[in-house]
Design an enzyme around this catalytic site. Structure first.
Site, short mmCIF file in Angstrom:
data_model
loop_
_atom_site.label_atom_id
_atom_site.label_comp_id
_atom_site.label_asym_id
_atom_site.label_seq_id
_atom_site.Cartn_x
_atom_site.Cartn_y
_atom_site.Cartn_z
N ASP A 168 84.41 43.52 70.39
CA ASP A 168 83.35 42.85 69.64
C ASP A 168 83.51 41.34 69.54
OD1 ASP A 168 81.70 44.97 69.07
OD2 ASP A 168 82.99 45.65 67.44
N HIS B 179 83.60 49.01 62.11
CA HIS B 179 83.41 49.71 63.40
C HIS B 179 82.38 48.89 64.19
CE1 HIS B 179 83.32 52.79 66.31
NE2 HIS B 179 82.68 53.76 65.68
N HIS C 189 92.77 46.36 66.36
CA HIS C 189 92.22 47.65 66.76
C HIS C 189 93.20 48.73 66.37
CE1 HIS C 189 90.41 50.77 69.24
NE2 HIS C 189 89.34 50.01 69.23
N1 ACO Z 1 92.36 39.98 60.59
C1 ACO Z 1 93.48 39.77 59.83
N2 ACO Z 1 94.46 40.68 59.65
C2 ACO Z 1 94.30 41.86 60.27
C3 ACO Z 1 93.17 42.14 61.06
C4 ACO Z 1 92.20 41.16 61.22
N3 ACO Z 1 91.12 41.38 61.94
N4 ACO Z 1 93.29 43.40 61.55
C5 ACO Z 1 94.44 43.89 61.08
N5 ACO Z 1 95.07 42.95 60.31
C6 ACO Z 1 96.38 43.07 59.67
C7 ACO Z 1 96.33 43.99 58.45
O1 ACO Z 1 96.08 43.25 57.28
C8 ACO Z 1 97.71 44.59 58.46
O2 ACO Z 1 98.62 43.64 57.98
P1 ACO Z 1 99.88 44.12 57.08
O3 ACO Z 1 100.62 45.12 57.92
O4 ACO Z 1 100.64 42.88 56.81
O5 ACO Z 1 99.28 44.73 55.85
C9 ACO Z 1 98.03 44.77 59.96
O6 ACO Z 1 97.24 43.74 60.61
C10 ACO Z 1 97.67 46.13 60.51
O7 ACO Z 1 96.28 46.34 60.32
P2 ACO Z 1 95.59 47.67 59.80
O8 ACO Z 1 94.46 47.31 58.90
O9 ACO Z 1 96.65 48.60 59.25
O10 ACO Z 1 95.06 48.25 61.15
P3 ACO Z 1 94.00 49.42 61.27
O11 ACO Z 1 94.34 50.12 62.52
O12 ACO Z 1 93.89 50.22 60.04
O13 ACO Z 1 92.61 48.63 61.41
C11 ACO Z 1 90.75 47.51 62.30
C12 ACO Z 1 91.98 48.38 62.60
C13 ACO Z 1 89.87 48.22 61.24
C14 ACO Z 1 89.95 47.36 63.57
C15 ACO Z 1 91.23 46.15 61.78
O14 ACO Z 1 92.02 45.52 62.76
C16 ACO Z 1 90.07 45.25 61.36
O15 ACO Z 1 89.60 45.35 60.23
N6 ACO Z 1 89.57 44.36 62.30
C17 ACO Z 1 88.42 43.53 62.01
C18 ACO Z 1 87.14 44.33 62.18
C19 ACO Z 1 86.83 44.62 63.65
O16 ACO Z 1 86.90 43.75 64.50
N7 ACO Z 1 86.44 45.87 63.91
C20 ACO Z 1 86.05 46.31 65.25
C21 ACO Z 1 87.01 47.31 65.76
S1 ACO Z 1 86.63 47.71 67.41
C22 ACO Z 1 85.30 48.70 67.32
O17 ACO Z 1 85.05 49.41 66.39
C23 ACO Z 1 84.49 48.66 68.43
#
Ligand code: ACO
Length: 429
Positions: free
Chosen positions: A364, A269, A308
């Site tokens: 971010d 987050h 996201h």
């Molecule tokens: N890098 C690589 N792969 C990713 C990333 C990433 N940053 N984000 C998502 N994916 C992939 C997942 O592995 C998944 O792949 P799959 O379907 O082959 O298994 C697919 O994309 C879907 O991702 P989920 O994890 O299901 O998406 P979710 O909605 O649960 O997660 C999150 C969202 C937590 C923001 C995620 O994208 C992440 O971890 N990002 C990096 C951390 C980040 O930048 N957080 C800030 C969010 S914005 C905020 O809070 C202000």
């Protein structure tokens, strides 16, 4: 889109019993509790939905923030984020979020004064921070600081009293940067700098961080104000829904906000902006970007600042921040990590792995670069996010408290543990 257009009914047939049920569709939703009428026998509890991580459950009706993740739209109380970032100020946005309308000139002047007058914190807060280890993470300090505010303002428990709760909400916005500043200076072994009520909010933040003699360039102050506007609310995100959930127990708002700070601290987050800088430093040079992207695709690393839960298109806040980056670097000179970030974005946006999964830079990805250019170290990035998010937390808390449909937050579960079994004495195990 008009939600009325989505209204109607849903007819469901339970293939276990052959019975048919009709549910009202309002605002594109059905009432989850009505599913309980679907039973196989009289003593059946009734049907529930299973929704880990609330992927498809609306937990409230809210008039604060509109977000359309597929089209990259974000509005506070109907006003597009792009217009607010260009024309408004953080405190005006804070008022808008809490009160629902833009303030008049006199309302804004009074609110600005109210916040400035409340920025000072009780000396016991500074004393408590002094007792922490010098390397204490400022988010832990901030979290504890809000627990302490709850002890200093016990009248905030009177959540039905309008003056008491407004006092607590304004205090939350006012004291968040002050406690953050005390934590920041403590990390550096320096005494806190008192807020100056004659200064605007964002200048005050920079002075409380860098010293009363620090004279920030107005372009940097404006960039900071814009960053705070962009972070001010984001509907039912993890920390905001935590504030609502904890607040639903009718605890005082300082305690609910302390819980929100804890939620924001996590790397998935608010902690992501800090993680982005760590990642960019690890990559080290533009030439290493392809190798890093391969690691991400092989699931050996996450591309921090990408992806996201709701935005499946460019995060509109990221577009505005990228522009603010240019303005800041005009003053401070370009951060060498920017080159890596731009190359990383370019590579990812052209790669099938990221295209297929609709992964775009989020708020971010670039915000940390601005904070770093302002001289703010990475441990403080999430504190900056908390300062920005404070108005959203308190506006959402207030909306929740005034919502007659809300009750104490309490999800259901599907029990998958053992059936009843007899206790085994420790000697016999
Ligand atoms: N890098 C690589 N792969 C990713 C990333 C990433 N940053 N984000 C998502 N994916 C992939 C997942 O592995 C998944 O792949 P799959 O379907 O082959 O298994 C697919 O994309 C879907 O991702 P989920 O994890 O299901 O998406 P979710 O909605 O649960 O997660 C999150 C969202 C937590 C923001 C995620 O994208 C992440 O971890 N990002 C990096 C951390 C980040 O930048 N957080 C800030 C969010 S914005 C905020 O809070 C202000």
């Amino acid at each position: 889109m008009s939600t009325e257009a989505q209204d109607g009914t849903l007819t469901v047939t339970d293939n276990r019993t052959g019975q048919t049920y009709e549910f009202a569709i309002t605002d594109g939703t059905i009432r989850a509790t009505e599913l309980r009428n679907i039973k196989v026998s009289d003593d059946d509890f009734g049907l529930m939905t299973y929704d880990p991580a609330f992927m498809n459950t609306a937990s409230c009706r809210s008039a604060i923030t509109y977000l359309d993740g597929d089209n990259g739209v974000l509005r506070y109380r109907g006003y597009p984020i792009e217009q607010l970032a260009e024309k408004s100020t953080f405190l005006e946005v804070a008022w808008l979020l809490i009160h629902g309308e833009l303030p008049s000139q006199s309302e804004l002047a009074q609110f600005t004064k109210d916040i400035a007058d409340r920025m000072v914190v009780d000396p016991s807060v500074e004393a408590a921070v002094k007792a922490y280890r010098q390397d204490a993470h400022p988010m832990g300090v901030l979290e504890a600081g809000f627990g302490q505010l709850s002890t200093l303002y016990p009248e905030a428990k009177e959540i039905e009293s309008d003056p008491e709760r407004m006092d607590a909400l304004y205090n939350t916005i006012a004291k968040m940067p002050t406690i953050g500043g005390v934590a920041f200076r403590h990390n550096q072994g320096k005494d806190p700098v008192a807020p100056d009520p004659s200064l605007d909010y964002s200048t005050n933040i920079l002075k409380m961080f860098f010293g009363a003699d620090y004279a920030p360039d107005p372009r940097l102050v404006r960039a900071l104000d814009i960053l705070l506007i962009l972070h001010a609310d984001h509907e039912q995100n993890c920390s905001t829904s935590t504030v609502r959930s904890v607040g639903s127990s009718q605890v005082d708002p300082y305690s609910a906000v302390a819980a929100g700070i804890a939620a924001l601290y996590g790397p998935l987050h608010g902690g992501a902006n800090e993680a982005v800088l760590v990642m960019l430093r690890e990559i080290g040079s533009k030439d290493n970007v392809p190798e890093f992207v391969e690691k991400v695709k092989n699931r050996e690393a996450l591309l921090m600042g990408f992806g996201h839960r709701v935005y499946k298109n460019y995060d509109p806040r990221a577009t505005i921040i990228k522009k603010a980056c240019d303005d800041v670097f005009e003053v401070t000179g370009v951060n060498p990590l920017l080159e890596i970030a731009v190359e990383l974005e370019r590579t990812a946006l052209n790669d099938e792995f990221f295209i297929q999964r609709k992964l775009y830079p989020n708020v971010d990805f670039y915000s940390g670069l601005i904070y770093e250019a302002l001289g703010i170290p990475s441990e403080m990035f999430t504190v900056m996010f908390a300062i920005g998010r404070a108005p959203g937390w308190v506006a959402q808390w207030l909306e929740m408290i005034n919502d007659k449909e809300q009750k104490i937050s309490r999800p259901r579960q599907v029990y998958v543990g053992p059936d009843e079994r007899d206790y085994v004495d420790i000697g016999s195990r």
